[in-house]
Enzyme design. Structure first.
Site, mmCIF file in Angstrom:
data_model
loop_
_atom_site.group_PDB
_atom_site.id
_atom_site.type_symbol
_atom_site.label_atom_id
_atom_site.label_comp_id
_atom_site.label_asym_id
_atom_site.label_seq_id
_atom_site.Cartn_x
_atom_site.Cartn_y
_atom_site.Cartn_z
ATOM 1 C CG HIS A 22 -0.383 0.143 2.508
ATOM 2 N ND1 HIS A 22 0.116 -0.926 3.204
ATOM 3 C CD2 HIS A 22 -0.186 1.229 3.280
ATOM 4 C CE1 HIS A 22 0.591 -0.505 4.359
ATOM 5 N NE2 HIS A 22 0.428 0.799 4.432
ATOM 6 C CG ASP A 30 3.038 9.108 -23.068
ATOM 7 O OD1 ASP A 30 4.264 8.934 -23.259
ATOM 8 O OD2 ASP A 30 2.552 10.216 -22.774
ATOM 9 N NE ARG A 108 8.623 17.598 -19.740
ATOM 10 C CZ ARG A 108 9.404 18.298 -20.520
ATOM 11 N NH1 ARG A 108 9.108 19.535 -20.833
ATOM 12 N NH2 ARG A 108 10.492 17.773 -21.024
ATOM 13 C CE1 TYR A 130 2.152 17.766 -20.944
ATOM 14 C CE2 TYR A 130 0.741 18.329 -22.801
ATOM 15 C CZ TYR A 130 1.831 18.595 -22.007
ATOM 16 O OH TYR A 130 2.607 19.701 -22.263
ATOM 17 N N GLY A 131 -0.408 11.465 -21.672
ATOM 18 C CA GLY A 131 -1.188 10.261 -21.424
ATOM 19 C C GLY A 131 -0.696 9.417 -20.271
ATOM 20 C CG ASN A 132 3.107 9.838 -19.202
ATOM 21 O OD1 ASN A 132 3.464 8.850 -19.813
ATOM 22 N ND2 ASN A 132 3.476 11.057 -19.548
#
Length: 145
Positions: A22, A30, A108, A130-132
């Site tokens: 946890h 991406d 970023r 910006y797909g991360n």
């Protein structure tokens, strides 16, 4: 082959998810993310989109309920986000975790720093700018007897 495991979940990814505790974070990156530059534990999921990975991961993975369990990169100054990227992710996330909120957006370079301490980075086939997405693992509930 195991029953009930999504075919996008490789044995290495399944092992990684099981080893996480946890509060540990995994990045679904991406295809353009400089993963090797930030973390030695890289898993390849070339050709597999992040929404598909989410469909495979979320039935196995409890999201953290104490801290922001979803984190994405905010656009750099002068750039714009494509809102459909987050919408696509959230449609899958909410199908598995209806009460999950929206992702926290961070700078970023702050995202890159999180990548250094992430448990692992999964390099996907997603090419969206910006797909991360960072997933923070929570405590798996213990079923009642």
């Amino acid at each position: 082959m195991l029953k009930g495991i999504h075919p996008a979940i490789s044995p290495e990814l399944l092992k990684t998810l099981a080893e996480m505790g946890h509060g540990d974070e995994i990045i679904l990156a991406d295809a353009h993310f400089p993963g090797q530059s930030y973390n030695p534990r890289i898993l390849r999921a070339d050709g597999i989109g992040i929404p598909t990975l989410l469909n495979g991961i979320l039935p196995l993975f409890e999201l953290d309920s104490y801290a922001a369990p979803l984190v994405m990169m905010e656009a750099t100054e002068g750039d714009q986000l494509d809102p459909s990227v987050e919408e696509n992710y959230l449609s899958v996330i909410h199908a598995h975790v209806p009460d999950a909120g929206t992702p926290l957006r961070i700078d970023r370079f702050a995202f890159y720093e999180r990548a250094r301490s992430a448990f692992a980075i999964v390099m996907s086939g997603t090419t969206a700018k910006y797909g991360n997405l960072i997933l923070k693992k929570g405590v798996t509930p213990v079923p009642s007897p």
